[in-house]
Write a protein that holds these residues in place. Structure first.
Motif, PDB file in Angstrom:
ATOM      1  N   ARG A   1      -4.847   1.341   6.149  1.00  0.00           N
ATOM      2  CA  ARG A   1      -3.277   0.855   6.459  1.00  0.00           C
ATOM      3  C   ARG A   1      -3.667  -0.420   7.043  1.00  0.00           C
ATOM      4  O   ARG A   1      -4.342  -0.609   8.041  1.00  0.00           O
ATOM      5  CB  ARG A   1      -2.459   1.659   7.151  1.00  0.00           C
ATOM      6  CG  ARG A   1      -1.117   1.351   7.353  1.00  0.00           C
ATOM      7  CD  ARG A   1      -0.510   1.607   6.135  1.00  0.00           C
ATOM      8  NE  ARG A   1       1.092   1.159   6.468  1.00  0.00           N
ATOM      9  CZ  ARG A   1       2.181   1.772   5.382  1.00  0.00           C
ATOM     10  NH1 ARG A   1       1.662   2.187   4.462  1.00  0.00           N
ATOM     11  NH2 ARG A   1       3.229   1.435   5.783  1.00  0.00           N
TER      12      ARG A   1
ATOM     13  N   LEU B   1      -1.439  -2.715   8.909  1.00  0.00           N
ATOM     14  CA  LEU B   1      -0.151  -2.287   9.708  1.00  0.00           C
ATOM     15  C   LEU B   1       0.707  -3.697   9.599  1.00  0.00           C
ATOM     16  O   LEU B   1       0.234  -4.686   9.542  1.00  0.00           O
ATOM     17  CB  LEU B   1      -0.208  -2.111  11.281  1.00  0.00           C
ATOM     18  CG  LEU B   1      -0.895  -0.834  11.607  1.00  0.00           C
ATOM     19  CD1 LEU B   1      -1.326  -0.721  13.017  1.00  0.00           C
ATOM     20  CD2 LEU B   1      -0.381   0.409  10.987  1.00  0.00           C
TER      21      LEU B   1
ATOM     22  N   THR C   1       7.724  -3.032  10.325  1.00  0.00           N
ATOM     23  CA  THR C   1       7.971  -1.656   9.887  1.00  0.00           C
ATOM     24  C   THR C   1       7.169  -0.720  10.574  1.00  0.00           C
ATOM     25  O   THR C   1       7.478   0.458  10.983  1.00  0.00           O
ATOM     26  CB  THR C   1       7.787  -1.546   8.387  1.00  0.00           C
ATOM     27  OG1 THR C   1       6.525  -2.181   8.039  1.00  0.00           O
ATOM     28  CG2 THR C   1       8.853  -2.195   7.721  1.00  0.00           C
ATOM     29  N   ASP C   2       5.863  -0.943  10.763  1.00  0.00           N
ATOM     30  CA  ASP C   2       4.881   0.078  11.025  1.00  0.00           C
ATOM     31  C   ASP C   2       4.700   0.175  12.456  1.00  0.00           C
ATOM     32  O   ASP C   2       4.307   0.814  13.257  1.00  0.00           O
ATOM     33  CB  ASP C   2       3.271  -0.229  10.397  1.00  0.00           C
ATOM     34  CG  ASP C   2       3.341  -0.164   9.027  1.00  0.00           C
ATOM     35  OD1 ASP C   2       4.430   0.589   8.358  1.00  0.00           O
ATOM     36  OD2 ASP C   2       2.455  -0.790   8.365  1.00  0.00           O
TER      37      ASP C   2
ATOM     38  N   THR D   1       1.518   2.441  18.082  1.00  0.00           N
ATOM     39  CA  THR D   1       1.500   1.284  18.423  1.00  0.00           C
ATOM     40  C   THR D   1       2.236   0.758  19.598  1.00  0.00           C
ATOM     41  O   THR D   1       2.805   1.282  19.918  1.00  0.00           O
ATOM     42  CB  THR D   1       1.874   0.593  17.344  1.00  0.00           C
ATOM     43  OG1 THR D   1       3.405   0.705  17.129  1.00  0.00           O
ATOM     44  CG2 THR D   1       1.309   0.857  16.012  1.00  0.00           C
TER      45      THR D   1
ATOM     46  N   THR E   1       5.852   2.232  17.948  1.00  0.00           N
ATOM     47  CA  THR E   1       6.010   3.135  16.978  1.00  0.00           C
ATOM     48  C   THR E   1       4.886   4.370  17.373  1.00  0.00           C
ATOM     49  O   THR E   1       4.375   4.366  18.120  1.00  0.00           O
ATOM     50  CB  THR E   1       5.862   2.765  15.362  1.00  0.00           C
ATOM     51  OG1 THR E   1       4.599   2.409  15.380  1.00  0.00           O
ATOM     52  CG2 THR E   1       6.793   1.878  15.064  1.00  0.00           C
TER      53      THR E   1
ATOM     54  N   PHE F   1       3.233   7.444  14.577  1.00  0.00           N
ATOM     55  CA  PHE F   1       2.887   7.438  13.229  1.00  0.00           C
ATOM     56  C   PHE F   1       1.885   8.896  12.658  1.00  0.00           C
ATOM     57  O   PHE F   1       1.297   9.229  13.819  1.00  0.00           O
ATOM     58  CB  PHE F   1       2.513   6.327  12.585  1.00  0.00           C
ATOM     59  CG  PHE F   1       1.055   5.778  13.138  1.00  0.00           C
ATOM     60  CD1 PHE F   1      -0.006   6.237  12.564  1.00  0.00           C
ATOM     61  CD2 PHE F   1       1.037   4.835  14.227  1.00  0.00           C
ATOM     62  CE1 PHE F   1      -1.357   5.812  13.006  1.00  0.00           C
ATOM     63  CE2 PHE F   1      -0.160   4.371  14.704  1.00  0.00           C
ATOM     64  CZ  PHE F   1      -1.430   5.040  14.179  1.00  0.00           C
TER      65      PHE F   1
ATOM     66  N   PHE G   1       0.715   6.915   5.036  1.00  0.00           N
ATOM     67  CA  PHE G   1       1.004   6.686   6.434  1.00  0.00           C
ATOM     68  C   PHE G   1       2.492   7.148   6.408  1.00  0.00           C
ATOM     69  O   PHE G   1       3.403   6.830   5.526  1.00  0.00           O
ATOM     70  CB  PHE G   1       0.967   5.482   6.573  1.00  0.00           C
ATOM     71  CG  PHE G   1       1.473   4.621   7.710  1.00  0.00           C
ATOM     72  CD1 PHE G   1       0.477   4.548   8.702  1.00  0.00           C
ATOM     73  CD2 PHE G   1       2.950   4.312   8.124  1.00  0.00           C
ATOM     74  CE1 PHE G   1       1.027   4.143  10.023  1.00  0.00           C
ATOM     75  CE2 PHE G   1       3.213   3.691   9.243  1.00  0.00           C
ATOM     76  CZ  PHE G   1       2.305   3.607  10.077  1.00  0.00           C
TER      77      PHE G   1
ATOM     78  N   LEU H   1       5.847   6.955   9.275  1.00  0.00           N
ATOM     79  CA  LEU H   1       6.450   6.727  10.503  1.00  0.00           C
ATOM     80  C   LEU H   1       7.090   7.816  10.988  1.00  0.00           C
ATOM     81  O   LEU H   1       7.947   8.402  10.514  1.00  0.00           O
ATOM     82  CB  LEU H   1       7.168   5.363  10.282  1.00  0.00           C
ATOM     83  CG  LEU H   1       7.723   4.914  11.707  1.00  0.00           C
ATOM     84  CD1 LEU H   1       6.525   4.189  12.436  1.00  0.00           C
ATOM     85  CD2 LEU H   1       8.435   3.543  11.297  1.00  0.00           C
TER      86      LEU H   1
ATOM     87  N   THR I   1      10.308   5.419  15.441  1.00  0.00           N
ATOM     88  CA  THR I   1      10.395   3.663  15.937  1.00  0.00           C
ATOM     89  C   THR I   1      10.794   4.133  17.266  1.00  0.00           C
ATOM     90  O   THR I   1      12.104   4.144  17.517  1.00  0.00           O
ATOM     91  CB  THR I   1      11.247   2.763  15.163  1.00  0.00           C
ATOM     92  OG1 THR I   1      10.654   2.788  13.654  1.00  0.00           O
ATOM     93  CG2 THR I   1      11.485   1.699  15.724  1.00  0.00           C
TER      94      THR I   1
END
Length: 167
Positions: free
Chosen positions: A40, A42, A46-47, A67, A77, A79, A87, A89, A92
């Motif tokens: 992935r 990032l 979004t991520d 993250t 985030t 995940f 992936f 999520l 958030t």
């Protein structure tokens, strides 16, 4: 940041804090023979970006991580990702309700849920593998602030943590 974690397939998994196509970090696997695969790239908005701590291998065979910033609210985030790169999520973070800038590693509790901390607007939280998030404690300053390291699950069933100031 962080260490490699061995998956159920005997490959190693990890994260880079920076780099990748979007500069926000990557999640990767590497075989014992040295074959490297990015699972992935990032994306900040979004991520999330700048992964923190280690990936944690859940009992379901998926890896869980955080993250430090980014995501839709800019606060970080949480995940999960499969060994093949799917992936998801889970959360958030929102500063006012969740805290922001998670630090350290997620910790797997005896109840099968994941526990962690945020550094700014500090919270100790619980999150399920499906993303149900609960803030368990908010630091007031009198009980510390600016969480460091990871929660530690002790043999008495309680979690322990450190802060860099306050109290």
């Amino acid at each position: 940041k962080g260490s490699l974690v061995m998956g159920t397939d005997s490959n190693f998994y990890g994260m880079t804090s920076y780099g990748g196509t979007h500069g926000a970090g990557t999640i990767f696997k590497i075989t014992p023979a040295g074959t490297y695969t990015v699972l992935r790239q990032l994306t900040n908005s979004t991520d999330g970006e700048y992964p923190e701590g280690n990936l944690l291998l859940g009992t379901d065979g998926l890896f869980y991580g955080m993250t430090g910033t980014g995501g839709a609210n800019g606060s970080g985030t949480i995940f999960k990702i499969s060994q093949t790169g799917t992936f998801t999520l889970l959360r958030t973070l929102t500063t006012a309700t969740d805290g922001s800038n998670p630090k350290g590693d997620l910790v797997l509790g005896t109840d099968g849920n994941f526990y962690g901390m945020t550094s700014s607007s500090g919270h100790i939280f619980k999150i399920t593998s499906t993303g149900t998030f609960t803030s368990l404690h908010t630091f007031s300053g009198n009980d510390g602030n600016n969480a460091l390291g990871s929660l530690t699950l002790a043999s008495d069933g309680n979690f322990y943590r450190m802060t860099s100031n306050g109290g």
